[in-house]
Design a protein around this motif. Structure first.
Motif, mmCIF file in Angstrom:
data_model
loop_
_atom_site.group_PDB
_atom_site.id
_atom_site.type_symbol
_atom_site.label_atom_id
_atom_site.label_comp_id
_atom_site.label_asym_id
_atom_site.label_seq_id
_atom_site.Cartn_x
_atom_site.Cartn_y
_atom_site.Cartn_z
ATOM 1 N N GLU A 37 -15.453 -37.421 -63.018
ATOM 2 C CA GLU A 37 -16.006 -37.862 -64.305
ATOM 3 C C GLU A 37 -17.203 -36.996 -64.693
ATOM 4 O O GLU A 37 -17.378 -36.654 -65.867
ATOM 5 C CB GLU A 37 -16.389 -39.337 -64.235
ATOM 6 C CG GLU A 37 -16.852 -39.916 -65.551
ATOM 7 C CD GLU A 37 -15.776 -39.952 -66.622
ATOM 8 O OE1 GLU A 37 -16.147 -39.902 -67.817
ATOM 9 O OE2 GLU A 37 -14.584 -40.043 -66.294
ATOM 10 N N THR A 38 -18.020 -36.626 -63.723
ATOM 11 C CA THR A 38 -19.167 -35.751 -63.986
ATOM 12 C C THR A 38 -18.694 -34.406 -64.518
ATOM 13 O O THR A 38 -19.227 -33.904 -65.526
ATOM 14 C CB THR A 38 -20.000 -35.550 -62.707
ATOM 15 O OG1 THR A 38 -20.471 -36.819 -62.258
ATOM 16 C CG2 THR A 38 -21.169 -34.617 -62.952
ATOM 17 N N ARG A 41 -17.309 -34.706 -68.122
ATOM 18 C CA ARG A 41 -18.371 -34.820 -69.136
ATOM 19 C C ARG A 41 -19.163 -33.534 -69.256
ATOM 20 O O ARG A 41 -19.640 -33.195 -70.335
ATOM 21 C CB ARG A 41 -19.291 -35.989 -68.805
ATOM 22 C CG ARG A 41 -18.562 -37.298 -68.961
ATOM 23 C CD ARG A 41 -19.482 -38.437 -69.150
ATOM 24 N NE ARG A 41 -18.723 -39.684 -69.137
ATOM 25 C CZ ARG A 41 -19.268 -40.845 -69.085
ATOM 26 N NH1 ARG A 41 -20.579 -40.974 -69.050
ATOM 27 N NH2 ARG A 41 -18.520 -41.936 -69.074
ATOM 28 N N ALA A 42 -19.311 -32.819 -68.149
ATOM 29 C CA ALA A 42 -20.070 -31.566 -68.168
ATOM 30 C C ALA A 42 -19.347 -30.487 -68.966
ATOM 31 O O ALA A 42 -19.990 -29.612 -69.553
ATOM 32 C CB ALA A 42 -20.323 -31.079 -66.740
ATOM 33 N N LYS A 44 -18.080 -30.515 -71.780
ATOM 34 C CA LYS A 44 -18.438 -30.515 -73.199
ATOM 35 C C LYS A 44 -19.572 -29.547 -73.513
ATOM 36 O O LYS A 44 -19.597 -28.938 -74.567
ATOM 37 C CB LYS A 44 -18.828 -31.917 -73.655
ATOM 38 C CG LYS A 44 -17.702 -32.902 -73.621
ATOM 39 C CD LYS A 44 -18.189 -34.283 -74.016
ATOM 40 C CE LYS A 44 -17.084 -35.299 -73.835
ATOM 41 N NZ LYS A 44 -17.554 -36.657 -74.064
ATOM 42 N N SER A 45 -20.534 -29.448 -72.586
ATOM 43 C CA SER A 45 -21.727 -28.640 -72.868
ATOM 44 C C SER A 45 -22.032 -27.609 -71.789
ATOM 45 O O SER A 45 -23.124 -27.072 -71.746
ATOM 46 C CB SER A 45 -22.940 -29.556 -73.018
ATOM 47 O OG SER A 45 -22.721 -30.530 -73.984
ATOM 48 N N TRP A 58 -28.956 -30.902 -64.171
ATOM 49 C CA TRP A 58 -28.222 -31.446 -65.313
ATOM 50 C C TRP A 58 -26.993 -32.220 -64.838
ATOM 51 O O TRP A 58 -26.732 -33.342 -65.288
ATOM 52 C CB TRP A 58 -27.841 -30.298 -66.242
ATOM 53 C CG TRP A 58 -27.021 -30.656 -67.432
ATOM 54 C CD1 TRP A 58 -27.383 -31.455 -68.483
ATOM 55 C CD2 TRP A 58 -25.689 -30.224 -67.702
ATOM 56 N NE1 TRP A 58 -26.360 -31.542 -69.384
ATOM 57 C CE2 TRP A 58 -25.311 -30.783 -68.938
ATOM 58 C CE3 TRP A 58 -24.797 -29.398 -67.032
ATOM 59 C CZ2 TRP A 58 -24.070 -30.564 -69.509
ATOM 60 C CZ3 TRP A 58 -23.559 -29.166 -67.608
ATOM 61 C CH2 TRP A 58 -23.206 -29.749 -68.824
ATOM 62 N N LEU A 59 -26.225 -31.647 -63.892
ATOM 63 C CA LEU A 59 -25.047 -32.321 -63.355
ATOM 64 C C LEU A 59 -25.432 -33.603 -62.623
ATOM 65 O O LEU A 59 -24.731 -34.617 -62.716
ATOM 66 C CB LEU A 59 -24.263 -31.390 -62.426
ATOM 67 C CG LEU A 59 -23.557 -30.216 -63.105
ATOM 68 C CD1 LEU A 59 -22.976 -29.269 -62.053
ATOM 69 C CD2 LEU A 59 -22.485 -30.691 -64.065
ATOM 70 N N ILE A 62 -26.111 -36.309 -65.189
ATOM 71 C CA ILE A 62 -24.839 -36.809 -65.719
ATOM 72 C C ILE A 62 -24.231 -37.793 -64.731
ATOM 73 O O ILE A 62 -23.822 -38.898 -65.095
ATOM 74 C CB ILE A 62 -23.858 -35.649 -66.010
ATOM 75 C CG1 ILE A 62 -24.348 -34.809 -67.186
ATOM 76 C CG2 ILE A 62 -22.450 -36.187 -66.287
ATOM 77 C CD1 ILE A 62 -23.541 -33.546 -67.418
ATOM 78 N N ASN A 65 -26.141 -41.110 -64.533
ATOM 79 C CA ASN A 65 -25.894 -41.940 -65.707
ATOM 80 C C ASN A 65 -24.505 -42.576 -65.673
ATOM 81 O O ASN A 65 -24.337 -43.741 -66.051
ATOM 82 C CB ASN A 65 -26.088 -41.140 -66.987
ATOM 83 C CG ASN A 65 -27.542 -40.816 -67.246
ATOM 84 O OD1 ASN A 65 -28.436 -41.494 -66.748
ATOM 85 N ND2 ASN A 65 -27.790 -39.771 -68.005
ATOM 86 N N ILE A 66 -23.518 -41.841 -65.206
ATOM 87 C CA ILE A 66 -22.165 -42.396 -65.066
ATOM 88 C C ILE A 66 -22.198 -43.551 -64.081
ATOM 89 O O ILE A 66 -21.647 -44.622 -64.343
ATOM 90 C CB ILE A 66 -21.168 -41.313 -64.608
ATOM 91 C CG1 ILE A 66 -20.945 -40.283 -65.711
ATOM 92 C CG2 ILE A 66 -19.838 -41.939 -64.171
ATOM 93 C CD1 ILE A 66 -20.207 -39.039 -65.259
ATOM 94 N N GLU A 133 -20.556 -44.409 -76.047
ATOM 95 C CA GLU A 133 -19.352 -44.138 -75.269
ATOM 96 C C GLU A 133 -18.102 -44.552 -76.046
ATOM 97 O O GLU A 133 -17.100 -43.835 -76.060
ATOM 98 C CB GLU A 133 -19.392 -44.877 -73.932
ATOM 99 C CG GLU A 133 -20.461 -44.376 -72.989
ATOM 100 C CD GLU A 133 -20.626 -45.239 -71.751
ATOM 101 O OE1 GLU A 133 -20.893 -44.659 -70.686
ATOM 102 O OE2 GLU A 133 -20.489 -46.477 -71.844
#
Length: 166
Positions: A37-38, A41-42, A44-45, A58-59, A62, A65-66, A133
């Motif tokens: 999942e990380t 989501r990573a 995207k950016s 940054w990872l 993410i 937060n998940i 989300e």
């Protein structure tokens, strides 16, 4: 960045991500889900962080937060479940199985009377997903998600008002 380069980058960082995930859970499958999942989501950016020395920070953020969002969702589901089975809030002796079926059918009818997308948005909200989300999932503005949840709640309250306590 091309897919082959991303694969190499993520393979290089996977061991460190596994270490990060170990801080949140010891279950192998949960760690794998958290890592995947990380990475999803990573993607995207990732272009803006690819050569940044803060990539792993940054990872990690993410991933954290998940994990926190999943924890909140599970806790909320558990609280709703507990509320439903504790007789302090609901007098189960006053209902028989036919009445339960009738109530369930009325709830199902009410849910079926609203547009499918609104019902799904509302279910995700009840499951503890954050507005942003849900907005990402349905590719909608966050304000639209909020108003659909509000309108759905009002419609359901109106259709199920016979079950509201006075």
């Amino acid at each position: 960045m091309e897919n082959a380069n991303l694969n190499v980058l993520f393979k290089e960082k996977r061991q460190l991500l596994n270490h990060f995930a170990s801080q949140f859970t010891s279950d192998y499958d949960e760690k794998e889900d958290l890592i995947q999942e990380t990475l999803i989501r990573a993607l995207k950016s990732v272009h803006s962080f690819i050569n940044d020395p803060k990539l792993m920070t940054w990872l990690y953020v993410i991933m954290k937060n998940i994990y926190i969002n999943q924890y909140r969702r599970e806790r909320r589901k558990h609280m709703i479940y507990e509320d439903c089975i504790h007789t302090d809030h609901f007098d189960t002796t006053s209902f028989n199985s036919n009445e339960y079926k009738m109530i369930h059918d009325d709830i199902q009818k009410a849910l079926n009377s609203i547009p499918v997308e609104n019902a799904e948005i509302f279910r995700l909200h009840l499951d503890g997903y954050k507005y942003h989300e849900i907005a990402e999932t349905f590719n909608l503005p966050e304000g639209t998600v909020k108003s659909r949840i509000h309108l759905t709640r009002k419609v359901l309250q109106q259709k199920l008002k016979m079950y509201q306590s006075s």
